[in-house]
Scaffold this motif. Sequence first.
Motif, PDB file in Angstrom:
ATOM      1  N   LYS A  36      -4.164   3.455   1.780  1.00  0.00           N
ATOM      2  CA  LYS A  36      -5.590   3.343   2.104  1.00  0.00           C
ATOM      3  C   LYS A  36      -6.215   2.087   1.506  1.00  0.00           C
ATOM      4  O   LYS A  36      -7.030   1.412   2.153  1.00  0.00           O
ATOM      5  N   ILE A  37      -5.828   1.747   0.284  1.00  0.00           N
ATOM      6  CA  ILE A  37      -6.427   0.580  -0.364  1.00  0.00           C
ATOM      7  C   ILE A  37      -5.845  -0.707   0.208  1.00  0.00           C
ATOM      8  O   ILE A  37      -6.578  -1.668   0.436  1.00  0.00           O
ATOM      9  N   LEU A  38      -4.550  -0.730   0.489  1.00  0.00           N
ATOM     10  CA  LEU A  38      -3.987  -1.902   1.166  1.00  0.00           C
ATOM     11  C   LEU A  38      -4.696  -2.093   2.508  1.00  0.00           C
ATOM     12  O   LEU A  38      -5.070  -3.210   2.874  1.00  0.00           O
ATOM     13  N   ASN A  39      -4.907  -1.011   3.223  1.00  0.00           N
ATOM     14  CA  ASN A  39      -5.604  -1.074   4.511  1.00  0.00           C
ATOM     15  C   ASN A  39      -7.031  -1.597   4.341  1.00  0.00           C
ATOM     16  O   ASN A  39      -7.526  -2.341   5.193  1.00  0.00           O
ATOM     17  N   TRP A  40      -7.708  -1.242   3.261  1.00  0.00           N
ATOM     18  CA  TRP A  40      -9.055  -1.742   2.993  1.00  0.00           C
ATOM     19  C   TRP A  40      -9.042  -3.272   2.926  1.00  0.00           C
ATOM     20  O   TRP A  40      -9.877  -3.937   3.522  1.00  0.00           O
ATOM     21  N   TYR A  41      -8.079  -3.823   2.207  1.00  0.00           N
ATOM     22  CA  TYR A  41      -7.954  -5.287   2.114  1.00  0.00           C
ATOM     23  C   TYR A  41      -7.687  -5.896   3.495  1.00  0.00           C
ATOM     24  O   TYR A  41      -8.303  -6.893   3.875  1.00  0.00           O
ATOM     25  N   VAL A  42      -6.763  -5.293   4.240  1.00  0.00           N
ATOM     26  CA  VAL A  42      -6.404  -5.799   5.571  1.00  0.00           C
ATOM     27  C   VAL A  42      -7.628  -5.770   6.489  1.00  0.00           C
ATOM     28  O   VAL A  42      -7.927  -6.749   7.178  1.00  0.00           O
ATOM     29  N   LEU A  43      -8.366  -4.651   6.493  1.00  0.00           N
ATOM     30  CA  LEU A  43      -9.553  -4.520   7.348  1.00  0.00           C
ATOM     31  C   LEU A  43     -10.643  -5.528   6.982  1.00  0.00           C
ATOM     32  O   LEU A  43     -11.441  -5.915   7.833  1.00  0.00           O
ATOM     33  N   HIS A  44     -10.675  -5.961   5.724  1.00  0.00           N
ATOM     34  CA  HIS A  44     -11.656  -6.952   5.288  1.00  0.00           C
ATOM     35  C   HIS A  44     -11.112  -8.380   5.383  1.00  0.00           C
ATOM     36  O   HIS A  44     -11.741  -9.321   4.902  1.00  0.00           O
ATOM     37  N   ALA A  45      -9.941  -8.524   6.012  1.00  0.00           N
ATOM     38  CA  ALA A  45      -9.302  -9.829   6.226  1.00  0.00           C
ATOM     39  C   ALA A  45      -9.129 -10.618   4.929  1.00  0.00           C
ATOM     40  O   ALA A  45      -9.271 -11.836   4.900  1.00  0.00           O
ATOM     41  N   LEU A  46      -8.821  -9.885   3.854  1.00  0.00           N
ATOM     42  CA  LEU A  46      -8.560 -10.518   2.564  1.00  0.00           C
ATOM     43  C   LEU A  46      -7.058 -10.764   2.427  1.00  0.00           C
ATOM     44  O   LEU A  46      -6.261  -9.921   2.841  1.00  0.00           O
ATOM     45  N   PRO A  47      -6.651 -11.888   1.877  1.00  0.00           N
ATOM     46  CA  PRO A  47      -5.225 -12.172   1.723  1.00  0.00           C
ATOM     47  C   PRO A  47      -4.603 -11.255   0.670  1.00  0.00           C
ATOM     48  O   PRO A  47      -4.895 -11.380  -0.512  1.00  0.00           O
ATOM     49  N   VAL A  48      -3.789 -10.322   1.116  1.00  0.00           N
ATOM     50  CA  VAL A  48      -3.261  -9.297   0.219  1.00  0.00           C
ATOM     51  C   VAL A  48      -1.744  -9.208   0.346  1.00  0.00           C
ATOM     52  O   VAL A  48      -1.197  -9.357   1.440  1.00  0.00           O
ATOM     53  N   ILE A  49      -1.117  -8.978  -0.795  1.00  0.00           N
ATOM     54  CA  ILE A  49       0.331  -8.808  -0.848  1.00  0.00           C
ATOM     55  C   ILE A  49       0.627  -7.404  -1.375  1.00  0.00           C
ATOM     56  O   ILE A  49       0.226  -7.068  -2.489  1.00  0.00           O
ATOM     57  N   PRO A  50       1.321  -6.583  -0.582  1.00  0.00           N
ATOM     58  CA  PRO A  50       1.730  -5.279  -1.094  1.00  0.00           C
ATOM     59  C   PRO A  50       2.913  -5.442  -2.052  1.00  0.00           C
ATOM     60  O   PRO A  50       3.823  -6.232  -1.796  1.00  0.00           O
ATOM     61  N   ILE A  51       2.865  -4.701  -3.159  1.00  0.00           N
ATOM     62  CA  ILE A  51       3.960  -4.717  -4.131  1.00  0.00           C
ATOM     63  C   ILE A  51       4.590  -3.333  -4.141  1.00  0.00           C
ATOM     64  O   ILE A  51       3.916  -2.333  -4.391  1.00  0.00           O
ATOM     65  N   ASN A  52       5.888  -3.292  -3.843  1.00  0.00           N
ATOM     66  CA  ASN A  52       6.641  -2.040  -3.851  1.00  0.00           C
ATOM     67  C   ASN A  52       8.127  -2.402  -3.847  1.00  0.00           C
ATOM     68  O   ASN A  52       8.573  -3.107  -2.946  1.00  0.00           O
ATOM     69  N   PRO A  53       8.877  -1.941  -4.832  1.00  0.00           N
ATOM     70  CA  PRO A  53      10.296  -2.315  -4.897  1.00  0.00           C
ATOM     71  C   PRO A  53      11.177  -1.648  -3.843  1.00  0.00           C
ATOM     72  O   PRO A  53      12.323  -2.038  -3.665  1.00  0.00           O
ATOM     73  N   LYS A  54      10.634  -0.672  -3.111  1.00  0.00           N
ATOM     74  CA  LYS A  54      11.462   0.089  -2.172  1.00  0.00           C
ATOM     75  C   LYS A  54      11.156  -0.178  -0.698  1.00  0.00           C
ATOM     76  O   LYS A  54      11.899   0.266   0.167  1.00  0.00           O
ATOM     77  N   GLU A  55      10.079  -0.867  -0.404  1.00  0.00           N
ATOM     78  CA  GLU A  55       9.675  -1.094   0.989  1.00  0.00           C
ATOM     79  C   GLU A  55       9.887  -2.554   1.395  1.00  0.00           C
ATOM     80  O   GLU A  55       9.894  -3.443   0.541  1.00  0.00           O
ATOM     81  N   GLN A  56      10.004  -2.788   2.685  1.00  0.00           N
ATOM     82  CA  GLN A  56      10.149  -4.147   3.223  1.00  0.00           C
ATOM     83  C   GLN A  56       8.844  -4.657   3.838  1.00  0.00           C
ATOM     84  O   GLN A  56       8.534  -5.833   3.762  1.00  0.00           O
ATOM     85  N   GLU A  57       8.101  -3.719   4.460  1.00  0.00           N
ATOM     86  CA  GLU A  57       6.857  -4.083   5.140  1.00  0.00           C
ATOM     87  C   GLU A  57       5.927  -2.871   5.125  1.00  0.00           C
ATOM     88  O   GLU A  57       6.376  -1.738   5.290  1.00  0.00           O
ATOM     89  N   ILE A  58       4.644  -3.148   4.896  1.00  0.00           N
ATOM     90  CA  ILE A  58       3.628  -2.093   4.945  1.00  0.00           C
ATOM     91  C   ILE A  58       2.426  -2.653   5.684  1.00  0.00           C
ATOM     92  O   ILE A  58       1.952  -3.753   5.362  1.00  0.00           O
ATOM     93  N   LEU A  59       1.950  -1.937   6.681  1.00  0.00           N
ATOM     94  CA  LEU A  59       0.801  -2.365   7.491  1.00  0.00           C
ATOM     95  C   LEU A  59       1.000  -3.784   8.031  1.00  0.00           C
ATOM     96  O   LEU A  59       0.072  -4.580   8.083  1.00  0.00           O
ATOM     97  N   GLY A  60       2.226  -4.087   8.415  1.00  0.00           N
ATOM     98  CA  GLY A  60       2.529  -5.397   8.977  1.00  0.00           C
ATOM     99  C   GLY A  60       2.603  -6.524   7.962  1.00  0.00           C
ATOM    100  O   GLY A  60       2.775  -7.682   8.322  1.00  0.00           O
ATOM    101  N   GLN A  61       2.471  -6.181   6.683  1.00  0.00           N
ATOM    102  CA  GLN A  61       2.513  -7.180   5.608  1.00  0.00           C
ATOM    103  C   GLN A  61       3.889  -7.150   4.946  1.00  0.00           C
ATOM    104  O   GLN A  61       4.335  -6.082   4.524  1.00  0.00           O
ATOM    105  N   PRO A  62       4.549  -8.307   4.812  1.00  0.00           N
ATOM    106  CA  PRO A  62       5.812  -8.326   4.069  1.00  0.00           C
ATOM    107  C   PRO A  62       5.564  -7.908   2.616  1.00  0.00           C
ATOM    108  O   PRO A  62       4.582  -8.327   2.006  1.00  0.00           O
ATOM    109  N   VAL A  63       6.447  -7.082   2.093  1.00  0.00           N
ATOM    110  CA  VAL A  63       6.300  -6.553   0.745  1.00  0.00           C
ATOM    111  C   VAL A  63       7.042  -7.446  -0.250  1.00  0.00           C
ATOM    112  O   VAL A  63       8.112  -7.967   0.031  1.00  0.00           O
ATOM    113  N   VAL A  64       6.441  -7.611  -1.422  1.00  0.00           N
ATOM    114  CA  VAL A  64       7.071  -8.308  -2.538  1.00  0.00           C
ATOM    115  C   VAL A  64       7.478  -7.233  -3.548  1.00  0.00           C
ATOM    116  O   VAL A  64       6.723  -6.286  -3.790  1.00  0.00           O
TER     117      VAL A  64
END
Length: 160
Positions: free
Chosen positions: A30-58
């Motif tokens: 939900k919070i990652l989506n909040w950043y995406v909906l506000h067109a803010l440059p956001v990087i999702p951090i998760n050691p187990k995922e490759q992509e979340i909400l169309g954003q490449p994960v670090v």
Amino acid sequence: MKSKIRAFFGANRQYAVAGASNNPSKFGYKILNWYVLHALPVIPINPKEQEILGQPVVSNVSKIIDAIEKHQDLDSYKTSKVDGLSISFLTPPAITAKTLEEISKVDGYDKVIKGLWFQPGSYDQEVLDLAQKIGEFEKVVHEDECILVRGEEGLVAANL
């Protein structure tokens, strides 16, 4: 707390969500989506995922801090020209503490970090003490503040 919320945001800021999730019922989504909906440059951090909400994960925050500190882009993220990093934490307190310890080992972290937003449930007294120990407590938003509730106010205050 209002001035810390305003300082968390910036016109040339990179944002990251520690504990980003692909599960729509989780606040990491939900919070990652909040950043995406506000067109803010956001990087999702998760050691187990490759992509979340169309954003490449670090996989970890150190990579982001290092790229910003060295004025380099990170994968598809334009981190070379940002003024710093603000991080929203959605991890359990023990993981938040480990992440803060990780941050403190990266050269130049104190110049790169502009804000740490500890979402409800992501911190305890140990986390707050650690933020103080590494010299970042003055940049911490906490006290049960949620970006989904106070984020709009911060964007307005920062003229974004």
